[in-house]
Structure formats: C-alpha cells, structure tokens
Design a protein around this motif. Structure first.
Motif, PDB file in Angstrom:
ATOM      1  N   ILE A 198      -3.469  -2.766   1.284  1.00  0.00           N
ATOM      2  CA  ILE A 198      -2.894  -1.645   2.017  1.00  0.00           C
ATOM      3  C   ILE A 198      -3.807  -0.423   2.036  1.00  0.00           C
ATOM      4  O   ILE A 198      -4.007   0.206   3.078  1.00  0.00           O
ATOM      5  CB  ILE A 198      -1.525  -1.263   1.416  1.00  0.00           C
ATOM      6  CG1 ILE A 198      -0.512  -2.387   1.665  1.00  0.00           C
ATOM      7  CG2 ILE A 198      -1.019   0.043   2.000  1.00  0.00           C
ATOM      8  CD1 ILE A 198       0.825  -2.156   0.999  1.00  0.00           C
ATOM      9  N   MET A 199      -4.389  -0.072   0.888  1.00  0.00           N
ATOM     10  CA  MET A 199      -5.135   1.180   0.798  1.00  0.00           C
ATOM     11  C   MET A 199      -6.347   1.241   1.733  1.00  0.00           C
ATOM     12  O   MET A 199      -6.519   2.205   2.474  1.00  0.00           O
ATOM     13  CB  MET A 199      -5.526   1.445  -0.654  1.00  0.00           C
ATOM     14  CG  MET A 199      -4.336   1.837  -1.508  1.00  0.00           C
ATOM     15  SD  MET A 199      -4.827   2.273  -3.191  1.00  0.00           S
ATOM     16  CE  MET A 199      -3.281   2.924  -3.827  1.00  0.00           C
ATOM     17  N   PRO A 200      -7.236   0.222   1.740  1.00  0.00           N
ATOM     18  CA  PRO A 200      -8.355   0.281   2.696  1.00  0.00           C
ATOM     19  C   PRO A 200      -7.877   0.285   4.149  1.00  0.00           C
ATOM     20  O   PRO A 200      -8.468   0.963   5.010  1.00  0.00           O
ATOM     21  CB  PRO A 200      -9.154  -0.995   2.387  1.00  0.00           C
ATOM     22  CG  PRO A 200      -8.796  -1.323   0.979  1.00  0.00           C
ATOM     23  CD  PRO A 200      -7.355  -0.927   0.849  1.00  0.00           C
ATOM     24  N   PHE A 201      -6.778  -0.440   4.430  1.00  0.00           N
ATOM     25  CA  PHE A 201      -6.243  -0.470   5.792  1.00  0.00           C
ATOM     26  C   PHE A 201      -5.781   0.922   6.225  1.00  0.00           C
ATOM     27  O   PHE A 201      -6.011   1.342   7.365  1.00  0.00           O
ATOM     28  CB  PHE A 201      -5.074  -1.457   5.870  1.00  0.00           C
ATOM     29  CG  PHE A 201      -4.356  -1.429   7.196  1.00  0.00           C
ATOM     30  CD1 PHE A 201      -4.891  -2.064   8.312  1.00  0.00           C
ATOM     31  CD2 PHE A 201      -3.151  -0.758   7.336  1.00  0.00           C
ATOM     32  CE1 PHE A 201      -4.239  -2.029   9.531  1.00  0.00           C
ATOM     33  CE2 PHE A 201      -2.490  -0.715   8.551  1.00  0.00           C
ATOM     34  CZ  PHE A 201      -3.039  -1.361   9.651  1.00  0.00           C
ATOM     35  N   LEU A 252      -9.389   4.998  -2.316  1.00  0.00           N
ATOM     36  CA  LEU A 252      -8.029   4.946  -2.859  1.00  0.00           C
ATOM     37  C   LEU A 252      -7.876   3.878  -3.934  1.00  0.00           C
ATOM     38  O   LEU A 252      -7.497   4.182  -5.063  1.00  0.00           O
ATOM     39  CB  LEU A 252      -6.991   4.744  -1.744  1.00  0.00           C
ATOM     40  CG  LEU A 252      -6.897   5.852  -0.697  1.00  0.00           C
ATOM     41  CD1 LEU A 252      -5.812   5.529   0.323  1.00  0.00           C
ATOM     42  CD2 LEU A 252      -6.599   7.190  -1.347  1.00  0.00           C
ATOM     43  N   PHE A 253      -8.145   2.633  -3.623  1.00  0.00           N
ATOM     44  CA  PHE A 253      -7.963   1.575  -4.622  1.00  0.00           C
ATOM     45  C   PHE A 253      -8.921   1.756  -5.791  1.00  0.00           C
ATOM     46  O   PHE A 253      -8.550   1.575  -6.953  1.00  0.00           O
ATOM     47  CB  PHE A 253      -8.154   0.193  -3.997  1.00  0.00           C
ATOM     48  CG  PHE A 253      -7.882  -0.934  -4.948  1.00  0.00           C
ATOM     49  CD1 PHE A 253      -6.601  -1.149  -5.436  1.00  0.00           C
ATOM     50  CD2 PHE A 253      -8.904  -1.770  -5.380  1.00  0.00           C
ATOM     51  CE1 PHE A 253      -6.336  -2.191  -6.327  1.00  0.00           C
ATOM     52  CE2 PHE A 253      -8.657  -2.806  -6.258  1.00  0.00           C
ATOM     53  CZ  PHE A 253      -7.369  -3.015  -6.739  1.00  0.00           C
ATOM     54  N   PHE A 296      -7.654   4.443  -7.977  1.00  0.00           N
ATOM     55  CA  PHE A 296      -6.554   3.928  -8.800  1.00  0.00           C
ATOM     56  C   PHE A 296      -7.095   3.193 -10.022  1.00  0.00           C
ATOM     57  O   PHE A 296      -6.648   3.425 -11.157  1.00  0.00           O
ATOM     58  CB  PHE A 296      -5.667   3.009  -7.965  1.00  0.00           C
ATOM     59  CG  PHE A 296      -4.815   2.080  -8.772  1.00  0.00           C
ATOM     60  CD1 PHE A 296      -3.743   2.559  -9.513  1.00  0.00           C
ATOM     61  CD2 PHE A 296      -5.090   0.713  -8.815  1.00  0.00           C
ATOM     62  CE1 PHE A 296      -2.957   1.692 -10.277  1.00  0.00           C
ATOM     63  CE2 PHE A 296      -4.311  -0.148  -9.560  1.00  0.00           C
ATOM     64  CZ  PHE A 296      -3.247   0.341 -10.295  1.00  0.00           C
ATOM     65  N   LEU A 297      -8.077   2.310  -9.814  1.00  0.00           N
ATOM     66  CA  LEU A 297      -8.649   1.558 -10.931  1.00  0.00           C
ATOM     67  C   LEU A 297      -9.300   2.487 -11.953  1.00  0.00           C
ATOM     68  O   LEU A 297      -9.129   2.316 -13.162  1.00  0.00           O
ATOM     69  CB  LEU A 297      -9.673   0.552 -10.409  1.00  0.00           C
ATOM     70  CG  LEU A 297      -9.135  -0.618  -9.579  1.00  0.00           C
ATOM     71  CD1 LEU A 297     -10.283  -1.510  -9.109  1.00  0.00           C
ATOM     72  CD2 LEU A 297      -8.132  -1.446 -10.377  1.00  0.00           C
ATOM     73  N   LEU A 298     -10.039   3.488 -11.473  1.00  0.00           N
ATOM     74  CA  LEU A 298     -10.673   4.439 -12.385  1.00  0.00           C
ATOM     75  C   LEU A 298      -9.630   5.220 -13.185  1.00  0.00           C
ATOM     76  O   LEU A 298      -9.812   5.493 -14.379  1.00  0.00           O
ATOM     77  CB  LEU A 298     -11.556   5.414 -11.603  1.00  0.00           C
ATOM     78  CG  LEU A 298     -12.860   4.852 -11.026  1.00  0.00           C
ATOM     79  CD1 LEU A 298     -13.501   5.864 -10.084  1.00  0.00           C
ATOM     80  CD2 LEU A 298     -13.832   4.475 -12.139  1.00  0.00           C
ATOM     81  N   SER A 299      -8.520   5.547 -12.549  1.00  0.00           N
ATOM     82  CA  SER A 299      -7.494   6.353 -13.217  1.00  0.00           C
ATOM     83  C   SER A 299      -6.797   5.595 -14.349  1.00  0.00           C
ATOM     84  O   SER A 299      -6.262   6.202 -15.271  1.00  0.00           O
ATOM     85  CB  SER A 299      -6.457   6.842 -12.204  1.00  0.00           C
ATOM     86  OG  SER A 299      -5.660   5.770 -11.730  1.00  0.00           O
ATOM     87  N   ALA A 351     -16.340  11.976   4.511  1.00  0.00           N
ATOM     88  CA  ALA A 351     -16.842  12.626   3.298  1.00  0.00           C
ATOM     89  C   ALA A 351     -16.257  11.968   2.049  1.00  0.00           C
ATOM     90  O   ALA A 351     -16.960  11.768   1.043  1.00  0.00           O
ATOM     91  CB  ALA A 351     -16.499  14.116   3.334  1.00  0.00           C
ATOM     92  N   TYR A 352     -14.969  11.617   2.121  1.00  0.00           N
ATOM     93  CA  TYR A 352     -14.314  10.981   0.973  1.00  0.00           C
ATOM     94  C   TYR A 352     -14.908   9.597   0.703  1.00  0.00           C
ATOM     95  O   TYR A 352     -15.162   9.228  -0.452  1.00  0.00           O
ATOM     96  CB  TYR A 352     -12.813  10.873   1.216  1.00  0.00           C
ATOM     97  CG  TYR A 352     -12.082  10.096   0.154  1.00  0.00           C
ATOM     98  CD1 TYR A 352     -12.065  10.526  -1.169  1.00  0.00           C
ATOM     99  CD2 TYR A 352     -11.412   8.908   0.458  1.00  0.00           C
ATOM    100  CE1 TYR A 352     -11.412   9.808  -2.162  1.00  0.00           C
ATOM    101  CE2 TYR A 352     -10.757   8.183  -0.516  1.00  0.00           C
ATOM    102  CZ  TYR A 352     -10.763   8.637  -1.824  1.00  0.00           C
ATOM    103  OH  TYR A 352     -10.119   7.914  -2.794  1.00  0.00           O
TER     104      TYR A 352
END
Length: 370
Positions: A78-81, A197-198, A201-204, A99-100
């Motif tokens: 979902i996130m990359p989409f 985004l994904f 999430f993994l880093l967090s 930029a992100y």
C-alpha cells in the motif's frame, strides 16, 4: 494450525514442560546433540493478560483485529502505491514527494548501525490488536547477559517476516521484557529501508541495514546492541508454506563471520507459526520467473494468499531462543573457523527445533536445511 483451534489460554506452564521432558517427548534425535535433556527448564513468557483477553473477544473487537492485521500485512504494497498515486494525481505534491523520495534514498540512518528507533511508534495502540491476532509467546533456553552484544540467527523468513515486525518491532509482544537490557535491531535489506513510508516504518521499529558495514557498526556499540538476522532471506521465502519447515542455511555463513569478527555470541532462534500465516501459490513456470526476478532484484516475489485474499491466518507465534554459542573474537577468521562455528550453529538449531517441536509444532514437518 487451524484458526478455530487457537486457544491463547492453553499455555505451556513450567510444570507441563517438565513433565514432557521427563516423558522423553522433547528429546532430540539420537544422531544430534543430546545436551537438551540435561538443560534447565526454559523461561516461558506468555502473552500479557491484556492481549489474551482481547484475543478471546468476538464481535467488533475481532473484526477490528482482523482489519488491522490485514492492513499491517499490506503495508509493503500500500505505502509505495500511495506515493506513486499521489505523485500522478496531485500535481502540487510532486516536488515535495520527489524531495522525500530523494531523502529516503540518501537517509544516513539506513546504514548507521542503529537506525532511527522511535519508541512511541513501537508503543502505538494499534500493536495490541496485531498482537491479539498473532499472540506472541517468547521462550528462552536461558537468560542472556545484557552486557553482551549478540547476533540472533532467526528462522524461518516466512512471507513477510512477522518475526522481525510483530515480535521484535512491537513493545506489546513481550520481547523487550524477555530480553531485558538488550536492544535487538532487526536487519533488513538496504533497499527495503529506502522505500518511501515503508522504510520509515521499518527504521522506527529499530531495523538496520543487513549490510556488513551496518552490522559491524551496531555490534561495535556494545552495551547490549544486538542484531536479529533472518538468515534464509528472500530465497527462503519461496519455500514458505503451511507445514513446510525448509530453511536456506547450508551456504549462508556471512553471519558467522560477522559474529567471530565482533566476538559476539550467536543465538540460534526458531519462530514457530511464521510459515503458517499464508499459503503460497506454487507452479514450475511461476517458480522459474520468481528465481529470475530474485537474481536480478535481490529479493523474492512470492505469490501468496490467506483467508479471503490477503487476510492472514490467525496463528500463534512462538519465538524460541536457544542458548548462545560463544565464539573467539578474531578480526580475520579463517574458512576453517567459520565452517566449524557454522556446523555447530546448524547442530544447535536442529537440537532446538527437536526439543520444542513436540510442544509448539506437533503437526509440522521435520526440519530440512538446504
């Protein structure tokens, strides 16, 4: 394990385990290490009372658990989409999104050996619903010394590697309490951590890159900073299916080299239930395509399904951690040293699986290491 037969309240007490050992039901294969017979009773950390009660509820609570677990499963899709869709459809967002994406690609936290662990993310209320859907039990053969840094060899990979996300990433799983004093960083592919985004999430949740540089930096920090490496990686995910217990490990020796170079004890680990969350579509033509894609992109693309599509099967997850294998620190280990420790690791993993399979996976296949 059938969904309808999951009973979180049916938990292994120390007395039950002791009786099983006495009856001989947990003895390892005679051709393997028999030392488990003389080992002390394991330390068993069952799901918290809050998680157990939530897991037993029906109605709206069960619907919510199922919905959240399904969304959690689809995060990587979902996130990359959402990024691509927003970039195409919302013109004024294109520059900030570009930029992100550039920041994600260049983010120094990806390879710094510590990531960007965010405790409030690991404490979010959403995790209690995920853990109620996949109740996590932690089993230790012995308490680990929090002053040391370890390499946890985690098997199996499964389809989406819930052991790294639900078990190690969430504060609701009981993992932090069981391994008190240790900070275990799940190792993920470098490219996965740079996904918009994904990757954030993994880093967090504490993930770091599985690169040599990142692993070495993490272990060099000492003070309990440890690494959880899913050894079989993407290749192993193609062997994931209900009942399958095949691991890709025979020629995976990089984690052993890193352990010797750092003088970090190796902890063999097996996550019962990981391979039973999804079913995988298997076909010779599809498998050839998957292997070709894996050779080109360094990750696999398993075609899988659960209940009614992507809804994962409700499965108890039991993460069992064996006794550490201590190694002699050597900055330039020889092939003989690496092979010797690797052989010992495989032997101990077999022993660990043989000891706990009758309790936590009586219907699973025998362990196969390829």
């Amino acid at each position: 394990m059938d969904n309808s037969k999951i009973d979180v309240t049916s938990q292994l007490s120390a007395d039950t385990f002791k009786d099983n050992v006495k009856s001989g039901s947990l003895q390892a294969d005679k051709n393997e290490d028999q030392s488990s017979i003389d080992r002390p009773e394991p330390l068993v950390f069952e799901p918290s009372k809050e998680i157990v009660e939530l897991s037993r509820r029906g109605g709206l609570s069960m619907v919510l658990q199922t919905l959240i677990a399904s969304l959690f499963t689809a995060l990587v899709l979902i996130m990359p989409f959402l990024i691509v869709y927003t970039f195409v459809k919302v013109s004024w967002m294109r520059l900030p999104l570009a930029a992100y994406v550039a920041f994600c690609y260049l983010d120094p936290a990806v390879d710094n050996g510590i990531g960007r662990r965010v405790e409030w993310v690991r404490e979010l209320g959403i995790w209690k619903y995920v853990n109620a859907y996949f109740p996590v039990r932690i089993v230790l053969e012995e308490q680990l010394d929090p002053s040391l840094s370890y390499i946890f060899g985690v098997s199996p990979h499964g389809i989406l590697c819930f052991s790294g996300q639900v078990v190690m990433g969430s504060k609701k799983s009981g993992f932090d309490e069981a391994l008190s004093g240790l900070t275990v960083h799940p190792a993920a592919l470098h490219h996965a951590l740079t996904l918009p985004l994904f990757g954030a999430f993994l880093l967090s949740i504490g993930a770091i890159s599985s690169s040599r540089k990142s692993i070495r930096q993490c272990l060099a920090r000492g003070k309990g900073h440890s690494v959880g490496i899913v050894i079989g990686g993407a290749k192993e995910s193609l062997h994931t299916n209900r009942g399958s217990r095949k691991l890709i490990l025979k020629n995976r020796k990089g984690f052993v080299r890193e352990a010797i170079m750092a003088g970090a004890p190796l902890v063999p680990s097996y996550v019962f239930g990981e391979n039973d969350i999804f079913f995988q579509v298997e076909h010779p033509i599809l498998r050839r395509l998957q292997r070709w894609l894996q050779s080109k992109m360094m990750f696999a693309l398993p075609v899988f399904y659960g209940r009614f599509g992507l809804i994962p099967r409700r499965t108890q997850i039991t993460a069992v951690f064996g006794s550490p294998i201590f190694v002699q620190k050597n900055s330039s280990p020889t092939y003989e040293e690496i092979n010797s420790v690797h052989a010992k690791y495989i032997l101990q993993l077999h022993r660990l699986y043989s000891r706990f399979k009758p309790v936590y996976d009586p219907e699973g296949d025998d362990l196969v290491i390829a």
